[in-house]
Design an enzyme around this catalytic site. Structure first.
Site, short mmCIF file in Angstrom:
data_model
loop_
_atom_site.label_atom_id
_atom_site.label_comp_id
_atom_site.label_asym_id
_atom_site.label_seq_id
_atom_site.Cartn_x
_atom_site.Cartn_y
_atom_site.Cartn_z
N SER A 83 87.21 5.10 -8.41
CA SER A 83 86.20 4.33 -7.67
C SER A 83 85.38 5.13 -6.68
O SER A 83 84.31 4.68 -6.28
CB SER A 83 86.88 3.16 -6.94
OG SER A 83 87.90 3.65 -6.09
N LYS A 102 80.06 1.55 -4.96
CA LYS A 102 79.47 0.60 -4.02
C LYS A 102 77.96 0.46 -4.15
O LYS A 102 77.39 -0.57 -3.75
CB LYS A 102 79.83 1.01 -2.59
CG LYS A 102 81.29 0.78 -2.21
CD LYS A 102 81.59 -0.71 -2.01
CE LYS A 102 82.94 -0.93 -1.38
NZ LYS A 102 83.20 -2.35 -1.08
#
Length: 524
Positions: free
Chosen positions: A321, A68
């Site tokens: 991720s 992110k």
């Protein structure tokens, strides 16, 4: 695009970026002022097991332990001086919050992060440590987002969207660029899907430069908003999402991300919590990495896809991720990994209540390892009534062996119910063996997702009042923001007032009265 904001540095909703512009913006994205160029690591043991070369993009190695930071920094780096002076706002209970906080700290920008009031303290503290200003508001993400958008308008702050913003998408697209630079012979890339920013960015880059590489989105089955949108032809809002893989628990795909996914993805698959748990273990065993559940979603999809399409000799990559794991989830993950890998069968078995029967039962299993055996004699059972046991059996050959075990037990005269795919059995019933309903009791059974916040149980009881007698109650937390409750009320099937009261609670619930494991072990 609904989350793109209204300032001049965001794309006009009427003029979506084309592939060439996305490619240009990805190539010039200044994300390495904040992000790491992460490795694409091979998984040798899993590669051997699957008969394909499997590689993992290690976005868990970023400073905020997730990808992110790339999109958040790219969006914030594009702000004008005036916008930086006013500051930014976003809503998030997870990795996006940390990415915005870290980016703001690097850029010297005020960042207001609106988080739901039920957000665990560890996540709130992490955002504050990174320099973010936290405002707790609302009972869920949607309420927090509404407050963030209100503050953006009232205070002139720029809203930094978690996924549905072209500059965020371009920032995430730098991962795809790195992947094809690190392995130019890739056949397929598997990417987790929440709101779609990560998979859109990777897909638009790869399809511009290496269109022969397939890009496959992977969703958790309890938050498959992209599949729902593809079926409807437009983004739709899911009524409910599961929170095990919290990082991808998004109710509605973004407008821009849906446009890109519908155009560019070669396939979309869904995976279960058990498959994700098995993938978490694979990553630990091969790389000593400990991902959060959403971080292992893509690998779970890769494994499923290999089996479903009988792939062999290909070069496959997936994105790990994130690794902002709540430590308490490890218990649940460890428990479910065996089932996800088809290495354990869970069965309900009826056996005679006679001495020595357990030994006979074990002999029928033919030397297979028993992983769990739950039984409690019932004082209220009639003389000579059979016993009902909850048993786990180790598997070495997956579903075929499971069917063989059931057949062997039935041939020996035992009644068998296969509960391996029964969620209620795995979450609640296995912990409740031995407590059966009294003779003549009429009850209805419900499961709830219960917010982990002060006063939640009190509110539950206040809404339901004393109108119904609670006849069963089992609470379990797996370390997420929501615990799970199984409860029964003394009520008949025609009692509509009971469900009306439950609707007032606002908690996700489902009636489980006819669930096979509940009927087998808990009902009279």
């Amino acid at each position: 695009m609904s989350d793109a904001g209204s300032n001049g540095n965001h794309a006009d909703p009427d003029s979506p970026w084309d592939g060439a512009r996305y490619l240009r913006e990805i190539l010039r994205a200044p994300v390495y002022e904040a992000a790491e160029h992460t490795p694409l690591q091979p998984m040798p043991a899993l590669s051997t097991r699957l008969g394909n070369t499997v590689e993992v993009k290690r976005e868990d190695l970023q400073s905020v332990h997730s990808f992110k930071i790339r999109g958040a920094y790219n969006a914030m780096r594009s702000l004008s001086d005036a916008e930086r002076e006013r500051g930014v706002v976003t809503a998030s209970a997870g990795n996006h919050a940390q990415g915005v906080a870290r980016s703001a700290s690097l850029l010297g920008v005020r960042a207001l992060i609106v988080m739901p009031t039920v957000t665990p303290r560890i996540k709130v503290d992490a955002v504050r440590t990174l320099g973010g200003e936290v405002l707790l508001s609302g009972d869920n993400f949607d309420a927090a987002k509404a407050e963030a958008l209100r503050l953006a308008k009232a205070e002139g702050l720029t809203y930094i969207a978690p996924f549905d913003d072209p500059r965020v998408i371009a920032g995430q697209g730098t991962i795809g660029l790195e992947m094809i630079q690190q392995d130019a012979d890739l056949d397929r890339v598997f990417v987790p899907v929440g709101g779609g920013g990560l998979v859109s960015g990777i897909a638009v880059l790869i399809k511009q430069l290496m269109p022969q590489v397939q890009v496959i989105g992977v969703e958790h089955e309890e938050s498959a908003c992209l599949n729902a949108a593809l079926a409807a032809g437009e983004p739709v809002t899911l009524e409910h999402v599961g929170l095990f893989a919290e990082g991808v628990a998004v109710r509605r795909i973004g407008d821009e991300t849906f446009r890109l996914c519908a155009q560019l993805l070669d396939d979309v698959v869904t995976v279960s919590s058990d498959e994700v748990s098995a993938a978490v273990r694979d990553l630990f065993e091969d790389l000593r990495a400990v991902p959060e559940p959403s971080g292992a979603v893509a690998l779970a999809g890769l494994k499923q896809y290999v089996a479903a399409h009988d792939l062999s000799g290909e070069r496959l990559a997936c994105v790990l991720s994130g690794a902002n794991l709540n430590f308490h989830q490890l218990r649940y993950i460890s428990e479910r990994a065996e089932i996800g890998e088809q290495r354990e069968a869970i069965l309900g078995v009826t056996i005679p209540e006679v001495q020595g029967e357990f030994l006979r039962f074990a002999s029928v299993l033919g030397g297979r390892a028993v992983t769990e055996f739950n039984y409690r004699v019932s004082a209220s059972a009639p003389a000579g009534a059979p016993a009902r046991i909850f048993v786990g059996v180790r598997l070495t050959r997956g579903r075929d062996e499971r069917r063989e075990i059931v057949a062997d037990l039935e041939a020996a005269g035992y009644g068998v119910v296969d509960l391996t795919e029964d969620e209620l059995a795995k979450v609640h019933v296995r912990s409740m063996i031995g407590g059966r309903a009294p003779e003549g009791l009429v009850e209805r059974l419900f499961s709830f997702e219960f917010p982990e916040s002060p006063g939640a149980l009190t509110r539950f009881l206040e809404i339901l009042g004393t109108r119904w007698n609670i006849t069963l109650f089992h609470y379990r937390t797996d370390g997420a923001d929501y615990g799970r409750i199984l409860t029964a009320f003394e009520a008949g099937p025609a009692d509509a007032e009971l469900t009306e009261h439950m609707d007032r609670l606002g908690y996700a619930y489902q009636e489980e009265t006819d669930d096979p494991s509940a009927r087998f072990f808990l009902a009279r």
